[in-house]
Design an enzyme around this catalytic site. Structure first.
Site, PDB file in Angstrom:
ATOM      1  N   GLU A   1      -6.645  32.123   9.425  1.00  0.00           N
ATOM      2  CA  GLU A   1      -6.448  33.726  10.312  1.00  0.00           C
ATOM      3  C   GLU A   1      -5.794  34.368  10.301  1.00  0.00           C
ATOM      4  O   GLU A   1      -3.972  33.562  11.219  1.00  0.00           O
ATOM      5  CB  GLU A   1      -7.841  33.549  11.690  1.00  0.00           C
ATOM      6  CG  GLU A   1      -8.962  32.920  11.044  1.00  0.00           C
ATOM      7  CD  GLU A   1      -9.739  31.936  13.007  1.00  0.00           C
ATOM      8  OE1 GLU A   1      -9.482  32.322  13.756  1.00  0.00           O
ATOM      9  OE2 GLU A   1     -10.686  31.751  13.002  1.00  0.00           O
TER      10      GLU A   1
ATOM     11  N   LYS B   1      -3.176  35.424  13.382  1.00  0.00           N
ATOM     12  CA  LYS B   1      -2.579  35.174  15.019  1.00  0.00           C
ATOM     13  C   LYS B   1      -2.383  36.745  15.832  1.00  0.00           C
ATOM     14  O   LYS B   1      -1.258  37.601  15.735  1.00  0.00           O
ATOM     15  CB  LYS B   1      -1.773  34.551  15.449  1.00  0.00           C
ATOM     16  CG  LYS B   1      -1.634  34.080  16.514  1.00  0.00           C
ATOM     17  CD  LYS B   1      -0.523  32.630  16.678  1.00  0.00           C
ATOM     18  CE  LYS B   1      -0.881  32.401  18.507  1.00  0.00           C
ATOM     19  NZ  LYS B   1      -0.192  33.206  19.512  1.00  0.00           N
TER      20      LYS B   1
ATOM     21  N   ASP C   1      -1.321  39.686  18.312  1.00  0.00           N
ATOM     22  CA  ASP C   1      -0.450  39.435  19.608  1.00  0.00           C
ATOM     23  C   ASP C   1      -1.514  40.773  20.583  1.00  0.00           C
ATOM     24  O   ASP C   1      -0.568  42.055  20.364  1.00  0.00           O
ATOM     25  CB  ASP C   1       0.524  40.376  18.960  1.00  0.00           C
ATOM     26  CG  ASP C   1       2.292  39.737  19.484  1.00  0.00           C
ATOM     27  OD1 ASP C   1       1.696  38.985  20.796  1.00  0.00           O
ATOM     28  OD2 ASP C   1       3.399  40.304  19.231  1.00  0.00           O
TER      29      ASP C   1
ATOM     30  N   TYR D   1     -12.492  35.299  18.611  1.00  0.00           N
ATOM     31  CA  TYR D   1     -11.768  33.529  17.482  1.00  0.00           C
ATOM     32  C   TYR D   1     -12.063  33.136  17.472  1.00  0.00           C
ATOM     33  O   TYR D   1     -12.560  31.809  16.633  1.00  0.00           O
ATOM     34  CB  TYR D   1     -10.579  34.255  17.307  1.00  0.00           C
ATOM     35  CG  TYR D   1      -9.574  33.689  18.691  1.00  0.00           C
ATOM     36  CD1 TYR D   1      -9.778  32.856  18.966  1.00  0.00           C
ATOM     37  CD2 TYR D   1      -8.949  34.680  19.062  1.00  0.00           C
ATOM     38  CE1 TYR D   1      -8.749  32.815  20.238  1.00  0.00           C
ATOM     39  CE2 TYR D   1      -8.296  34.760  20.690  1.00  0.00           C
ATOM     40  CZ  TYR D   1      -8.477  33.457  21.115  1.00  0.00           C
ATOM     41  OH  TYR D   1      -7.970  33.511  22.635  1.00  0.00           O
TER      42      TYR D   1
ATOM     43  N   LYS E   1       4.261  30.556  11.974  1.00  0.00           N
ATOM     44  CA  LYS E   1       4.939  32.169  12.076  1.00  0.00           C
ATOM     45  C   LYS E   1       5.979  32.358  10.690  1.00  0.00           C
ATOM     46  O   LYS E   1       6.708  31.258  10.590  1.00  0.00           O
ATOM     47  CB  LYS E   1       6.261  31.473  13.363  1.00  0.00           C
ATOM     48  CG  LYS E   1       5.270  31.087  15.060  1.00  0.00           C
ATOM     49  CD  LYS E   1       5.632  32.643  15.693  1.00  0.00           C
ATOM     50  CE  LYS E   1       4.751  32.267  16.945  1.00  0.00           C
ATOM     51  NZ  LYS E   1       4.207  33.556  17.630  1.00  0.00           N
TER      52      LYS E   1
ATOM     53  N   CYS F   1      31.437  58.267  31.247  1.00  0.00           N
ATOM     54  CA  CYS F   1      29.830  58.088  30.996  1.00  0.00           C
ATOM     55  C   CYS F   1      29.473  59.347  30.375  1.00  0.00           C
ATOM     56  O   CYS F   1      29.545  60.825  30.346  1.00  0.00           O
ATOM     57  CB  CYS F   1      28.670  58.406  32.200  1.00  0.00           C
ATOM     58  SG  CYS F   1      26.994  59.142  31.783  1.00  0.00           S
TER      59      CYS F   1
ATOM     60  N   CYS G   1      27.556  61.628  31.779  1.00  0.00           N
ATOM     61  CA  CYS G   1      27.893  63.296  32.623  1.00  0.00           C
ATOM     62  C   CYS G   1      29.563  63.121  33.103  1.00  0.00           C
ATOM     63  O   CYS G   1      30.164  64.020  33.823  1.00  0.00           O
ATOM     64  CB  CYS G   1      27.384  62.592  34.666  1.00  0.00           C
ATOM     65  SG  CYS G   1      27.898  60.893  35.563  1.00  0.00           S
TER      66      CYS G   1
ATOM     67  N   CYS H   1      28.445  53.204  35.038  1.00  0.00           N
ATOM     68  CA  CYS H   1      28.292  54.562  35.190  1.00  0.00           C
ATOM     69  C   CYS H   1      27.825  54.664  36.976  1.00  0.00           C
ATOM     70  O   CYS H   1      27.102  54.461  37.292  1.00  0.00           O
ATOM     71  CB  CYS H   1      27.376  56.005  35.118  1.00  0.00           C
ATOM     72  SG  CYS H   1      27.612  57.257  35.860  1.00  0.00           S
TER      73      CYS H   1
ATOM     74  N   CYS I   1      24.692  61.248  38.578  1.00  0.00           N
ATOM     75  CA  CYS I   1      24.318  61.104  37.047  1.00  0.00           C
ATOM     76  C   CYS I   1      23.208  61.090  36.603  1.00  0.00           C
ATOM     77  O   CYS I   1      21.870  60.871  36.988  1.00  0.00           O
ATOM     78  CB  CYS I   1      24.887  59.825  36.540  1.00  0.00           C
ATOM     79  SG  CYS I   1      24.329  59.466  34.592  1.00  0.00           S
TER      80      CYS I   1
HETATM   81  S1  IVH Z   1      -7.049  30.163  18.948  1.00  0.00           S
HETATM   82  C1  IVH Z   1      -7.203  26.139  21.713  1.00  0.00           C
HETATM   83  N1  IVH Z   1      -7.274  32.162  16.938  1.00  0.00           N
HETATM   84  O1  IVH Z   1      -2.429  33.124  21.018  1.00  0.00           O
HETATM   85  C2  IVH Z   1      -6.539  27.720  20.697  1.00  0.00           C
HETATM   86  N2  IVH Z   1      -5.811  32.455  18.834  1.00  0.00           N
HETATM   87  O2  IVH Z   1      -1.228  30.378  21.445  1.00  0.00           O
HETATM   88  C3  IVH Z   1      -7.404  28.498  20.530  1.00  0.00           C
HETATM   89  N3  IVH Z   1      -4.683  34.561  19.251  1.00  0.00           N
HETATM   90  O3  IVH Z   1      -4.186  31.728  23.671  1.00  0.00           O
HETATM   91  C4  IVH Z   1      -6.831  29.842  20.099  1.00  0.00           C
HETATM   92  N4  IVH Z   1      -5.505  35.305  17.393  1.00  0.00           N
HETATM   93  O4  IVH Z   1      -4.362  34.331  23.305  1.00  0.00           O
HETATM   94  C5  IVH Z   1      -6.676  31.811  18.067  1.00  0.00           C
HETATM   95  N5  IVH Z   1      -7.199  34.028  15.610  1.00  0.00           N
HETATM   96  C6  IVH Z   1      -6.554  33.397  16.588  1.00  0.00           C
HETATM   97  C7  IVH Z   1      -5.851  34.019  17.042  1.00  0.00           C
HETATM   98  C8  IVH Z   1      -5.201  32.960  18.631  1.00  0.00           C
HETATM   99  C9  IVH Z   1      -3.985  35.898  18.529  1.00  0.00           C
HETATM  100  C10 IVH Z   1      -3.951  33.870  20.668  1.00  0.00           C
HETATM  101  C11 IVH Z   1      -4.680  33.986  21.441  1.00  0.00           C
HETATM  102  C12 IVH Z   1      -4.434  31.876  22.506  1.00  0.00           C
HETATM  103  C13 IVH Z   1      -3.458  31.943  21.581  1.00  0.00           C
HETATM  104  C14 IVH Z   1      -2.459  31.149  21.370  1.00  0.00           C
END
Ligand code: IVH
Length: 679
Positions: A124, A126, A128, A236, A323, A417, A420, A435, A440
């Site tokens: 899936e 992740k 942000d 999720y 990552k 600066c 100003c 500055c 300013c």
């Molecule tokens: S599963 C037991 N799935 O990432 C851990 N987390 O670093 C369950 N997050 O606190 C996390 N997308 O806020 C999971 N598809 C996803 C996610 C996800 C974003 C966030 C979530 C979690 C943090 C973990």
């Protein structure tokens, strides 16, 4: 619906109740189609008609209003203080892998501990955003909470209810009735850009990135504001459920989808090699998503395995976050300009030939400071490697020297600066150039805010929002202008009521008498905090004597080193600062040592407090000592003159006895303050 388009209100109570139930069901269905599945089946106008009819019916029969009615998103519950609530189970974070090796290690551990040869994984994105836990009881949304420290978070239910993608009631299609779900609240990229453009237009501070915008919004105490912000969610996982029996993560996702929860796309892969192939494939697409991601999540699909593998104190052993390496691209540096921050700090900025990086167009990169430009030998006209990692502002990794043709220009950090024209200096070993002009325009809002701060002139009601309006409308251009404000200025600009305006003007008037040390602190001279301001006033009794002084005289003072002395000298040699001081004086601001303190009978005496006092808080008692010229420090040493002892004294008491410090009980201390006689 009747002919004249007015909702038809049945006279019979039972008919009304039935119609209310049907309408709610229909609206929930369309909410799911529109907000969750993104596949509306009716027009907005038709949808609005349904809501209008339901509202009219609920108005006529308020006894049928329930909290999970689609009309009840905003206004149910208030937030005074966020209440801490315990999650059903701890919200863990995820371990990370940065490359194929890291993924292989993870897979190896899973196979070893679960004693399997090939694993099925769900992959899936992740998202942000901000992790939340949603609790449903008997199908109705009961609570929404932030992740907090993992074990417990803040109850943000009224805010959560305003997000349309979160159903107030789970669909009848699903068996789920009592369950807790985990998801990520986020702000879609496009909506974020639009909202920020709108904020800029209104003179409001834009948010730094979608995640901050989402996090800041859910922590707002007014759900009406939250309702106006374009928040969305992806669920999720299911962290607790009373109904149903699921054997894979995939099955739980499908059931959550049935329940009307907004779940994201996912893929199922066999073996870590297949997972990695997919991750590489997805890398191309990740920047085209309408939300920011922070990598990918790889989860073992089998739920029995989750139990067997378990978790460490921080993360589950059945999942890992992958990552992507930061996105980097080369482009040309067209120019280097200098921006001035709210605190007067000068920052060189590279103006780039625009490039696409992680889904956004990048036209600028921060160069941090002149040393960094020098160290990386960054020149105007260079081709440079630009990196955007996560939410961080783009950086210049390095310049490609092979691409130079000799026309590149070296950058010279200006010593004035750019906003100003005043002197911009580096103090001591600081890398930043600042500055020092308190007038300013780039710094004026922050300077005035600081001037009104509690520790400085303590002007209640002079908040950042009001200042924004006053400065943006040109009514206030420098600190002295606040002493020229009239009630009609405030009424015109802020539509401020008579009473609030009067109160603020009274506060401003009173601030004129705070005295020299508060003025010195309020002026925001680099390195002059409230303590140093007080130290200075022990040796100078008016601002004029300070203006006349020199760096070397200042350095004579015990606690003042070359950096502070240089900063003070520079501040007062700046013409515009002298003008400001004159303007403040002519508007009645007192620039001398606080009246009545000339005798300063505690001059040079050092005090330490231990234990609780009955008549004063520690801060109040310390202020009393300072007002009379004394000093307060936190620990006892050979230099301490007096230890004031309250209830339940700490180890300082023993220390003072060893050092032979004079020990005062509260009563003696109070007598001393009253009689101005040293015990
Ligand atoms: S599963 C037991 N799935 O990432 C851990 N987390 O670093 C369950 N997050 O606190 C996390 N997308 O806020 C999971 N598809 C996803 C996610 C996800 C974003 C966030 C979530 C979690 C943090 C973990």
């Amino acid at each position: 619906m009747s002919d004249n388009n007015e909702p038809n209100i049945p006279e019979n109570k039972h008919d009304a109740e039935q119609r209310i139930q049907d309408l709610r069901k229909e609206i929930r269905y369309h909410d799911k189609k529109y907000f969750v599945e993104n596949q509306p089946v009716i027009s907005d106008a038709e949808y609005d008609e349904l809501v209008r009819e339901l509202k009219a019916l609920e108005e006529a029969y308020p006894e049928y209003i329930t909290e999970d009615s689609p009309t009840q998103r905003v206004g149910v519950g208030e937030i005074d203080e966020f209440q801490t609530v315990k999650h059903k189970s701890v919200m863990l974070s995820l371990d990370k892998a940065f490359d194929y090796e890291g993924l292989k290690d993870f897979d190896e551990r899973v196979r070893r501990n679960w004693k399997q040869t090939e694993i099925e994984y769900v992959v899936e994105t992740k998202i942000d955003g901000l992790g939340v836990a949603l609790l449903y009881e008997d199908k109705s949304l009961k609570r929404g909470a932030t992740r907090g420290d993992g074990a417990s978070g803040d109850d943000i239910t009224p805010n959560i209810r305003t997000i349309h993608a979160i159903p107030l009631k789970l669909s009848e299609e699903s068996i789920l009735r009592n369950a807790e779900f985990r998801g990520e609240i986020y702000m879609p990229r496009e909506a974020f850009d639009e909202m920020n453009a709108e904020r800029l237009k209104k003179g409001e501070e834009p948010f730094a990135n979608p995640r901050n915008a989402a996090a800041g919004t859910v922590r707002t105490k007014d759900p009406k504001i939250v309702a106006k912000r374009p928040l969305n969610i992806f669920i999720y996982s299911m962290s607790y459920h009373e109904e149903g029996d699921f054997s894979t993560h995939q099955e739980t996702i499908e059931e959550m989808k049935k329940a009307g929860l907004r779940v994201n796309k996912y893929v199922v892969k066999r073996g870590i090699e297949e997972v990695y192939e997919y991750l590489k494939e997805f890398e191309e697409q990740k920047d085209t998503l309408n939300y920011e991601i922070d990598g990918m999540v790889i989860k073992v699909n089998d739920l029995e395995a989750h139990k067997i593998l378990g978790h460490t104190t921080h993360h589950p052993r059945w999942a890992i976050a992958y990552k992507y390496p930061p996105t980097r691209k080369t482009t040309e540096i067209k120019d280097i300009r200098v921006s001035v921050g709210r605190t007067g700090k000068l920052t060189p900025i590279a103006i780039l030939k625009p490039i696409e990086l992680s889904g956004t167009t990048v036209g600028r990169a921060s160069l941090h400071n002149e040393d960094e430009v020098e160290r990386k030998d960054i020149r105007i006209g260079d081709v440079a490697l630009i990196q955007k990692a996560g939410e961080i502002i783009p950086q210049v990794v390095k310049v490609i020297k092979d691409k130079r043709d000799g026309n590149e220009e070296k950058f010279q950090m200006p010593h004035t600066c750019p906003v100003c024209g005043s002197k911009a200096r580096r103090f001591g070993d600081e890398v930043a150039r600042r500055c020092v002009n308190a007038q300013c325009p780039a710094q004026v809002k922050q300077r005035i805010e600081h001037w009104g701060d509690r520790g400085a002139m303590n002007i209640k009601g002079l908040g950042p929002k009001l200042l924004d309006r006053l400065v943006d409308n040109g009514v206030v251009k420098n600190i002295a202008d606040i002493y020229k404000l009239s009630e009609s200025d405030l009424a015109d600009i802020e539509r401020m009521g008579h009473k609030s305006a009067q109160n603020l003007l009274k506060e401003i008037e009173q601030s004129k008498e705070r005295g020299l040390s508060k003025v010195l602190y309020g002026l925001g001279i680099t390195y002059v905090g409230d303590h140093i301001a007080r130290v200075i006033t022990e040796h100078y009794d008016s601002i004029d004597s300070l203006i006349e002084t020199s760096k070397s005289d200042l350095e004579e003072i015990d606690e003042i080193g070359p950096k502070i002395a240089e900063s003070v000298e520079l501040f007062f040699t700046e013409e515009k600062n002298r003008d400001l001081i004159e303007e403040l004086r002519s508007n009645g601001v007192q620039m001398e040592i606080e009246s009545g303190k000339k005798e300063q009978f505690l001059q040079g005496k050092k005090f330490v407090f231990t234990g609780a006092l009955e008549n004063y808080t520690r801060a109040e008692a310390s202020e009393k000592v300072r007002e009379l010229g004394g000093r307060v420090t936190s620990s006892v040493s050979g230099e301490t003159d007096y230890l004031v002892v309250g209830e339940n004294p700490g180890s300082k008491f023993e220390m003072a006895k060893r050092e032979g410090t004079t020990i005062l009980d509260e009563k003696t201390f109070l007598v001393m303050l009253k009689t101005h006689t040293l015990p």
